[in-house]
Write a protein that holds these residues in place. Structure first.
Motif, PDB file in Angstrom:
ATOM      1  N   PRO A 199     -10.092  11.823  -1.467  1.00 47.98           N
ATOM      2  CA  PRO A 199     -11.317  10.615  -1.800  1.00 47.98           C
ATOM      3  C   PRO A 199     -10.875   9.727  -0.468  1.00 47.98           C
ATOM      4  O   PRO A 199      -9.535   9.537   0.075  1.00 47.98           O
ATOM      5  N   SER A 200     -11.817   8.900  -0.154  1.00 49.58           N
ATOM      6  CA  SER A 200     -11.612   8.077   1.130  1.00 49.58           C
ATOM      7  C   SER A 200     -10.801   6.961   0.764  1.00 49.58           C
ATOM      8  O   SER A 200     -10.394   6.600  -0.329  1.00 49.58           O
ATOM      9  N   GLN A 201     -10.504   6.139   1.996  1.00 46.68           N
ATOM     10  CA  GLN A 201      -9.384   5.314   2.087  1.00 46.68           C
ATOM     11  C   GLN A 201     -10.066   3.805   1.241  1.00 46.68           C
ATOM     12  O   GLN A 201      -9.443   3.020   0.730  1.00 46.68           O
ATOM     13  N   THR A 202     -11.421   3.707   1.273  1.00 51.17           N
ATOM     14  CA  THR A 202     -12.125   2.910   0.622  1.00 51.17           C
ATOM     15  C   THR A 202     -11.973   3.150  -0.997  1.00 51.17           C
ATOM     16  O   THR A 202     -11.464   2.035  -1.801  1.00 51.17           O
ATOM     17  N   THR A 203     -11.933   4.117  -1.482  1.00 50.36           N
ATOM     18  CA  THR A 203     -11.572   4.339  -2.880  1.00 50.36           C
ATOM     19  C   THR A 203     -10.013   4.303  -3.401  1.00 50.36           C
ATOM     20  O   THR A 203      -9.660   3.565  -4.078  1.00 50.36           O
ATOM     21  N   ILE A 204      -9.185   4.703  -2.202  1.00 51.41           N
ATOM     22  CA  ILE A 204      -7.715   4.404  -2.688  1.00 51.41           C
ATOM     23  C   ILE A 204      -7.313   3.037  -2.608  1.00 51.41           C
ATOM     24  O   ILE A 204      -6.599   2.430  -3.191  1.00 51.41           O
ATOM     25  N   LYS A 205      -7.977   2.303  -1.645  1.00 49.87           N
ATOM     26  CA  LYS A 205      -7.754   0.656  -1.466  1.00 49.87           C
ATOM     27  C   LYS A 205      -8.266   0.095  -2.996  1.00 49.87           C
ATOM     28  O   LYS A 205      -7.552  -0.805  -3.548  1.00 49.87           O
ATOM     29  N   VAL A 207      -8.483   1.542  -5.787  1.00 43.83           N
ATOM     30  CA  VAL A 207      -7.456   2.101  -6.912  1.00 43.83           C
ATOM     31  C   VAL A 207      -6.077   1.045  -7.049  1.00 43.83           C
ATOM     32  O   VAL A 207      -5.683   0.749  -7.637  1.00 43.83           O
ATOM     33  N   LEU A 208      -5.627   0.665  -5.802  1.00 42.10           N
ATOM     34  CA  LEU A 208      -4.255  -0.047  -5.538  1.00 42.10           C
ATOM     35  C   LEU A 208      -4.878  -1.552  -5.986  1.00 42.10           C
ATOM     36  O   LEU A 208      -3.884  -2.199  -6.564  1.00 42.10           O
ATOM     37  N   ASP A 209      -5.979  -2.136  -5.457  1.00 37.72           N
ATOM     38  CA  ASP A 209      -6.309  -2.953  -5.885  1.00 37.72           C
ATOM     39  C   ASP A 209      -6.579  -3.481  -7.352  1.00 37.72           C
ATOM     40  O   ASP A 209      -5.947  -4.583  -8.036  1.00 37.72           O
ATOM     41  N   ALA A 210      -7.168  -2.608  -8.048  1.00 37.85           N
ATOM     42  CA  ALA A 210      -7.512  -2.731  -9.367  1.00 37.85           C
ATOM     43  C   ALA A 210      -6.037  -2.378 -10.263  1.00 37.85           C
ATOM     44  O   ALA A 210      -5.722  -3.254 -11.342  1.00 37.85           O
ATOM     45  N   SER A 211      -5.364  -1.463  -9.836  1.00 34.50           N
ATOM     46  CA  SER A 211      -3.978  -1.235 -10.512  1.00 34.50           C
ATOM     47  C   SER A 211      -2.962  -2.581 -10.400  1.00 34.50           C
ATOM     48  O   SER A 211      -2.169  -2.789 -11.507  1.00 34.50           O
ATOM     49  N   ALA A 212      -3.234  -3.055  -9.351  1.00 30.54           N
ATOM     50  CA  ALA A 212      -2.146  -4.518  -9.197  1.00 30.54           C
ATOM     51  C   ALA A 212      -2.623  -5.560 -10.364  1.00 30.54           C
ATOM     52  O   ALA A 212      -1.939  -6.373 -10.336  1.00 30.54           O
ATOM     53  N   SER A 213      -3.735  -5.195 -10.785  1.00 29.19           N
ATOM     54  CA  SER A 213      -4.264  -6.237 -11.981  1.00 29.19           C
ATOM     55  C   SER A 213      -3.807  -6.066 -13.470  1.00 29.19           C
ATOM     56  O   SER A 213      -3.944  -6.592 -14.193  1.00 29.19           O
ATOM     57  N   VAL A 214      -3.269  -4.932 -13.594  1.00 26.96           N
ATOM     58  CA  VAL A 214      -2.921  -4.324 -14.694  1.00 26.96           C
ATOM     59  C   VAL A 214      -1.145  -4.773 -14.815  1.00 26.96           C
ATOM     60  O   VAL A 214      -0.334  -4.376 -14.242  1.00 26.96           O
ATOM     61  N   VAL A 215      -1.169  -5.327 -16.275  1.00 31.05           N
ATOM     62  CA  VAL A 215       0.545  -5.712 -16.377  1.00 31.05           C
ATOM     63  C   VAL A 215       0.664  -5.203 -17.787  1.00 31.05           C
ATOM     64  O   VAL A 215      -0.219  -5.300 -18.840  1.00 31.05           O
ATOM     65  N   ASN A 216       1.693  -4.181 -17.835  1.00 31.62           N
ATOM     66  CA  ASN A 216       2.181  -3.646 -19.078  1.00 31.62           C
ATOM     67  C   ASN A 216       1.017  -2.799 -19.828  1.00 31.62           C
ATOM     68  O   ASN A 216       0.710  -2.812 -20.956  1.00 31.62           O
ATOM     69  N   GLY A 217       0.411  -2.265 -18.982  1.00 35.20           N
ATOM     70  CA  GLY A 217      -0.966  -1.284 -19.505  1.00 35.20           C
ATOM     71  C   GLY A 217      -2.027  -1.860 -19.775  1.00 35.20           C
ATOM     72  O   GLY A 217      -3.056  -1.505 -20.162  1.00 35.20           O
ATOM     73  N   THR A 218      -2.076  -3.290 -19.803  1.00 38.23           N
ATOM     74  CA  THR A 218      -3.351  -4.162 -20.039  1.00 38.23           C
ATOM     75  C   THR A 218      -4.053  -4.638 -18.781  1.00 38.23           C
ATOM     76  O   THR A 218      -3.056  -5.418 -18.028  1.00 38.23           O
ATOM     77  N   THR A 220      -5.818  -7.548 -16.514  1.00 39.06           N
ATOM     78  CA  THR A 220      -6.150  -8.708 -16.532  1.00 39.06           C
ATOM     79  C   THR A 220      -7.618  -9.263 -16.132  1.00 39.06           C
ATOM     80  O   THR A 220      -8.073 -10.249 -16.394  1.00 39.06           O
ATOM     81  N   THR A 221      -8.445  -8.096 -15.690  1.00 35.65           N
ATOM     82  CA  THR A 221      -9.554  -8.388 -15.243  1.00 35.65           C
ATOM     83  C   THR A 221     -10.297  -6.987 -15.335  1.00 35.65           C
ATOM     84  O   THR A 221      -9.885  -6.116 -14.958  1.00 35.65           O
ATOM     85  N   THR A 222     -11.870  -7.092 -15.486  1.00 38.99           N
ATOM     86  CA  THR A 222     -12.469  -5.775 -15.263  1.00 38.99           C
ATOM     87  C   THR A 222     -13.587  -5.990 -14.143  1.00 38.99           C
ATOM     88  O   THR A 222     -14.489  -5.206 -14.458  1.00 38.99           O
ATOM     89  N   THR A 223     -13.259  -6.856 -13.285  1.00 38.49           N
ATOM     90  CA  THR A 223     -14.337  -6.875 -12.183  1.00 38.49           C
ATOM     91  C   THR A 223     -13.759  -6.236 -11.005  1.00 38.49           C
ATOM     92  O   THR A 223     -12.622  -6.216 -10.839  1.00 38.49           O
ATOM     93  N   LEU A 224     -14.589  -5.304 -10.459  1.00 34.51           N
ATOM     94  CA  LEU A 224     -13.956  -4.281  -9.236  1.00 34.51           C
ATOM     95  C   LEU A 224     -13.461  -5.242  -8.172  1.00 34.51           C
ATOM     96  O   LEU A 224     -14.292  -6.351  -7.843  1.00 34.51           O
ATOM     97  N   PRO A 225     -12.330  -5.312  -7.706  1.00 37.59           N
ATOM     98  CA  PRO A 225     -11.981  -6.202  -6.704  1.00 37.59           C
ATOM     99  C   PRO A 225     -12.954  -6.044  -5.328  1.00 37.59           C
ATOM    100  O   PRO A 225     -13.680  -5.004  -4.976  1.00 37.59           O
TER     101      PRO A 225
END
Length: 256
Positions: A199-205, A207-218, A220-225
């Protein structure tokens, strides 16, 4: 005689030790101690029976791509049923794994589940359907205008354990692949032995941005970065000094 017997019997009974009463008391005390010890253990080890992840109510993100006959196709549009689907996509090649039921959680959070929950898509060991790109069956020949034109293709998939791994592993059964946090997966239709693109670097970014919004598996936002736009520094214009005209005495003109 009767009086003597009655009196003697009463004295004998009163002199006996109430064994049953003491036994019952000991049992009650033992059960109480066992309950206290068990409660203390439960308090100190609250996670000794952890559910298989991803559990209901948790959220994780991964990345994916779809490759057909050697050509990576654009990412699927955001899922129309994202609020109810256990695995959905907000776009940008991102997978949002948020199980709502046991049927979507744990080992059931698979790539096959994503395809079954996405409208118009399907995936099996012998066939893949991609909205806007049609259906491909094992043994079908790749069409014109593709890198693998004229070659027979088959359902295939590869996975990478994390976003920095460059070496992928071929999946024997793409439908049963369990999606884990920050992993990458490519699925598609290609000739035997073909190595799918990561998968492209755009997809990887994403993933990382969205994962940073997750705290203890929950999450904090459902909006795509939003994508980050990098602005190049404005070009610098160097102006050459204008020539200087010096009029020398006697009418001689010197230009510098």
């Amino acid at each position: 005689m009767r009086r003597v017997a009655t009196t003697g019997g009463g004295r004998t009974y009163r002199g006996q030790v109430p064994v049953n009463w003491y036994a019952a008391l000991v049992i009650i005390v033992v059960l109480g101690l066992v309950s206290i010890v068990f409660a203390r253990y439960e308090y100190q080890h609250p996670h000794h029976t952890t559910a298989v992840q991803p559990a209901v109510g948790t959220t994780l993100f991964a990345g994916y791509s779809i490759e057909l006959c050697g050509k990576v196709v654009p990412s699927l549009a955001p899922s129309s049923n994202a609020a109810t689907a256990g695995i959905s996509t907000p776009g940008a090649g991102l997978l949002n794994v948020s199980p709502h039921t046991a049927a979507e959680a744990g080992d059931n959070a698979t790539l096959g589940l994503f395809f079954s929950e996405y409208s118009g898509a399907s995936l099996s060991a012998t066939k893949i359907t991609v909205p806007g790109h049609g259906t491909y069956h094992n043994g079908q020949t790749c069409g014109a205008k593709t890198p693998d034109a004229g070659e027979k293709g088959y359902i295939t998939a590869m996975t990478w354990p994390n976003v920095v791994a460059t070496k992928g592993t071929i999946l024997q059964d793409p439908t049963s692949y369990k999606i884990a946090a920050r992993t990458l997966v490519a699925v598609g239709f290609a000739p035997k032995g073909a190595v799918l693109k990561r998968p492209s670097q755009t997809t990887i970014k994403a993933v990382l941005d969205a994962s940073a919004s997750v705290v203890n598996g929950t999450t904090t936002t459902t909006t795509l970065p939003s994508s980050t736009t990098t602005t190049l520094p404005s070009s610098t214009t160097t102006t050459v000094p204008s020539s200087t005209t010096t009029t020398a005495p006697g009418g001689t003109t010197t230009t510098g």
